[in-house]
Design an enzyme around this catalytic site. Sequence first.
Site, short mmCIF file in Angstrom:
data_model
loop_
_atom_site.label_atom_id
_atom_site.label_comp_id
_atom_site.label_asym_id
_atom_site.label_seq_id
_atom_site.Cartn_x
_atom_site.Cartn_y
_atom_site.Cartn_z
CG ASN A 107 -0.32 -0.44 2.47
OD1 ASN A 107 0.29 -1.51 2.54
ND2 ASN A 107 -0.42 0.37 3.50
CB CYS A 167 -3.20 3.41 9.36
SG CYS A 167 -4.17 2.55 8.15
#
Length: 692
Positions: free
Chosen positions: A161, A338
Amino acid sequence: MNTEIYLDGNATTSVLPAAIAAAADMMGQRFGNPSSTHATGLQAKAVLDQARQRAARLLGSGNGKLMFTSGATEGIQTAMLSSLAALRERQQRGETIGSVLLYGATEHKAVPESLAHWNHLLGLHLPLQKIPVDQDGRHDLAALRALAPQAALVCTMAANNETGVISDLAGIEQVLAETGSNAYWLVDCVQALGKLPLHLSTTRIDYAPFSGHKLYAPKGVGMLYVRAGAPFTPLLMGGGQESGHRSGTENMVGIAALNAVLAALERGDTFRSHAELACFRARLADSLRAALPGVVFNNPFDKALPTTLNFSVPGLSSKELMDVFDAAGVRVSSGSACSAAKAAPSYVLDAMQLPLWRSAGAIRMSFGPLADDNTIAAACARIERCGAALRASCLIPSEHASLPQDGVVQLGVDGACSWLVMDAASRSCVVIDPLPELGGRIESFVRCQNYQVRAIVCSAPDAPRAELARVLGRHFDRHASTDAYGWPSQGQQVALETGALAESMALGRHLLACVRHDDGARSYLLGASARMPAAEVRFAFSGRTGQAGLAELIAPDTMLCPSREASNQFCTSLRALGNPETMADDSGNLDAAGLAAFLQAHPDAQLIDVREPFEFAAAALEPAGRAVLSVPLSKLTSHAGDWLRGERKPLVFFCRSGNRSVKAVQCLRRLGYQPAYNLSGGLALSPLAIAA
Ligand code: PLP
């Protein structure tokens, strides 16, 4: 006009218009429960079945299970529970199950965190071990080969990611086969959906979680593939939906939207080809190279998804890069979404053994396969604008001299700060109380402005000045004679409020006087005239605000500028110190609607952008006919002095989120400037139009 350019597709994407329509149709027309046997229920069930069949075709799931989940994190939990529960059972039966749980060093946190959680909860207590990656971010197959024979479970990802690096799944499969491993194998396929071909049932992959929101479906819907014959334990028990594999009434709105995305994928008429996406990436990379000298790419383009760029720029922190891109309306992220709130180095880039400056300063720019030519062209233009803004603010090298700075500049770290008194006319300045950790910043500021440093003075004797003097090079005369505080030997005498005389130094229009206190400390008074009665002292620089002997020399509104006072934001004054409780009400907060009304009612109100000059320059704000003043927090004290002496017109402070501007408002109100207002939520919630 849509002014935002969204380049954070690996965090989440927008929702495909066809998916929005399908979701609306599901809510409006096909709201039935797919478990109901009446016609309304059957209509919903038809969509559910259609979505599953499509997904099965696209993923090549064969005889495997394919269930809808709330997203990849749930899919990962289910896979962990299933595999680890099976391992525990086998262990209890006395079978050999392997002695270690393996996961790739660059996995999304959902994998190691849930692995540790279920391993503990199920009482398996097997050690977890990372599979290292090479400098390209790919799993080290030799290390895997050594570990595989002991592995009970192997967790890897299809594409990363943060970097888009594509794993060599065929290579991993071969290692598992050649080593005779009978470990279960989970492959996190979140970033692969729609970007890499997948034929799951022809591989030995046991579990493959997917997430809808990474490919134009809404958040809260995902899928989990489980190979035929792989162990399975439901995470959710209840009404037996999803063939008993995942109870709970299905998220039909999300599934309908995902179905529309899968339909587009299957038709092949909506998303860009690999070649087109690689061309978009090349254009973005070229713009970054042109705008940001020295930029380095942290992901090997030939081994990564064409939709992800990950880069670092020497001399720039990821926060500075994030700020300038955000100001220009280009949404990117630092590290993974995140952990973007924390400025920690990226563990993914650390695992690739990149130097700290690259892993701590990295920016991820990612787009989805729906990207279009216009967006890429606009992004390239804005990248160019970001480069120009950073050059103008001296953050990256420039051939052009930047606009000369005037007034007082505060550079701070952790409750201590240094002050610079700048004079634009003579291009000279004085540094007061230099902090060693700010040496580099002061030097690049002075060099970029091409100023001469007239003196480096301190409030205490023998404070460290030599290192700064050295790095300043030709911008400072190290051989001029000074005393132990750095004060130059010959100074003109000036009369202070008490009648005492002090040595002074002219700095353009300003006069800086050196006050010798009885306790050995010194203060420096800045005024505009050749005399320095209290009323003429504009700024007083001292180690501490409570410096004995200072109060009688200054006026109630002289800006008190301490250099070692953790509790003091920016500056204070004798007046503020006398009324400590003047702040702390909400009357200074304006929201978006409140701002419009306020500006209408107060035509004389001044809008003030407290973001850094490079953010201001990158933003090109156009707030309906209003001029905006750029006052970064480092210049707040300088301007506060002027505002307090002038007419008290309303000042409306803003920044990106409202965090910086609220500090400015608190400072001004503390100083007794009441008509100071904050745009709460900042530009993020009340965008003052940004030019295209
Ligand atoms: N795995 C990877 C590689 C991801 O990028 C993400 C999302 O950031 C997840 C797992 C978690 O997915 P979800 O948000 O659907 O739970």
